[in-house]
Motif scaffolding. Structure first.
Motif, PDB file in Angstrom:
ATOM      1  N   ASN A 201     -12.142   5.134  -8.576  1.00 49.24           N
ATOM      2  CA  ASN A 201     -11.346   4.342  -7.640  1.00 49.24           C
ATOM      3  C   ASN A 201     -10.024   5.070  -7.466  1.00 49.24           C
ATOM      4  OD1 ASN A 201     -13.355   2.483  -7.786  1.00 49.24           O
ATOM      5  ND2 ASN A 201     -12.072   0.800  -8.490  1.00 49.24           N
TER       6      ASN A 201
ATOM      7  N   SER B  67      -6.289   4.904  -5.583  1.00 51.76           N
ATOM      8  CA  SER B  67      -5.388   3.955  -4.927  1.00 51.76           C
ATOM      9  C   SER B  67      -4.560   4.649  -3.856  1.00 51.76           C
ATOM     10  CB  SER B  67      -4.456   3.335  -5.975  1.00 51.76           C
ATOM     11  OG  SER B  67      -5.220   2.780  -7.014  1.00 51.76           O
TER      12      SER B  67
ATOM     13  N   ASN C 290      -8.721   1.916  -3.177  1.00 58.09           N
ATOM     14  CA  ASN C 290      -8.056   0.632  -3.390  1.00 58.09           C
ATOM     15  C   ASN C 290      -6.741   0.635  -2.636  1.00 58.09           C
ATOM     16  OD1 ASN C 290      -9.918  -0.310  -5.226  1.00 58.09           O
ATOM     17  ND2 ASN C 290      -8.699   0.187  -7.032  1.00 58.09           N
TER      18      ASN C 290
END
Ligand code: SAM
Ligand code: SF4
Length: 340
Positions: free
Chosen positions: A130, A132, A170
């Motif tokens: 993930n 960001s 994200n």
């Protein structure tokens, strides 16, 4: 990892509400090379090194959780890839994936170090990350992260894709900052086959800005998106706070993490370990168990008992609120300590 090859755990951890705890998030450091405005104040005081567990100690704790039925581990922080020698821990945990003890090892990262680490992450057994990113505007990115630079992160994502890693993006939804940009982020992410997940700001830790000024309810974002896109609810659940839709026009998946507008606790399958060995049974509550003292002073059996005792205290849910009357953080610790 083929699930057929996954070994059955000796026993499972079941909390008082009947939820099996199979997912551990580990914040391997509270330090970071960025200072995102919703996460940290500009002048953070970090933990003294002596309080932080060694990589060997973190591995031992992760091993104790794997023995108790944890099947997924996510390393986070702070920024996990700025911890010195963190690849040693990643390689050791990756070996547990390869051995069939663990289904998956993943990381949440700000992407700043991915040009350096992507190949090693893949070789260690990591398959998904993930990353960001709250905006694709370089100036806004520098404002939000204070110390981050967008091109470095985009290069990192390219390196990760080249190494074979699957990327999920994200983005924290921020009022007046990236509010207008969410549609173009969807286009960007889905064109590259990255899933995008939007997150509501959570009231964790003192920051320099006013949280009510940042807070953008995802219910509003969704209503705005529905003016442009066709959103179809998906039944997918991960035992976490995300709910997913398919954007029919792009064919991609969009996630909403909505701790404030919707409570997501009933199916919670996770606990969080900090780099000091504190176990938090809920992101939104203060109750914790100090596993460091037991790890350093007692044997593996005492550690296993302490974990069981802590799981027995896992609360039903959190009670986050952000409004004008509740601008103080719901919990004092920052997200960078507990891990996102
Ligand atoms: N440094 C890494 C990163 O930024 O991905 C990992 C740690 S960071 C704490 C994990 C996630 O939490 C990030 O996606 C970040 O945007 C999010 N986050 C941090 N503070 C938050 C807050 N107060 N509310 C909601 N999300 C937050
Ligand atoms: Fe660092 Fe991640 Fe917090 Fe940003 S959100 S300051 S990158 S820990």
């Amino acid at each position: 990892m083929n699930k057929m090859m996954l070994k059955a755990p000796a026993k499972n951890m079941i909390d008082p509400f009947g939820r099996a705890v199979t997912y551990l998030r580990v914040s391997v450091t509270d330090r970071c090379d960025f200072r995102c405005v919703y996460c940290m104040s500009e002048h953070m005081t970090f933990l003294p090194k002596k309080d932080v567990l060694s990589l060997e100690e973190l591995e031992t704790l992760c091993g104790a959780f794997i023995d108790k039925g944890v099947r997924k581990i996510r390393l986070t922080g702070g920024e996990p890839l700025v911890r010195k020698d963190v690849m040693v821990l990643i390689e050791r945990l990756g070996a547990r994936v390869k051995a069939g003890d663990l289904e998956e090892l993943t990381l949440t990262t700000n992407g700043s170090q991915l040009t350096r680490f992507s190949k090693d992450l893949y070789a260690a057994g990591v398959r998904r990350l993930n990353v960001s990113i709250d905006t694709l505007d370089p100036e806004k990115f520098a404002t939000i992260t204070r110390w981050g630079r967008l091109p470095q992160v985009l290069d990192g994502i390219d390196a990760a894709v080249e190494a074979g890693l699957k990327i999920k993006i994200n983005a924290v939804a921020l009022k007046g900052t990236n509010e207008e940009e969410i549609s173009s982020m969807i286009e960007w992410a889905h064109a590259r086959d990255h899933e995008l997940t939007l997150i509501e700001t959570m009231p964790l830790g003192e920051i320099d800005d006013e949280r009510t000024d940042q807070y953008l309810p995802l219910s509003k974002v969704r209503r705005d998106l529905e003016q442009k896109w066709t959103l179809t609810d998906l039944p997918d659940r991960t035992g976490g706070p995300a709910r997913y839709v398919k954007i029919e026009e792009t064919g991609g998946r969009l996630g909403f993490i909505t701790p404030l507008t919707h409570n997501f606790c009933e199916s919670c399958n996770r606990v969080r370990l900090t780099c000091t060995g504190q176990l938090f049974m809920c992101l939104g509550q203060d109750d914790d168990a100090d596993l460091r003292a037991i790890l350093r002073n007692d044997g593996p059996e005492a550690l296993a008992d302490a974990i069981d005792e802590a799981i027995g205290r896992k609360p039903k849910g959190h009670d986050f609120v952000i409004d004008r009357n509740n601008s103080a953080p719901a919990v004092k610790r920052h997200m960078s300590l507990t891990g996102g």
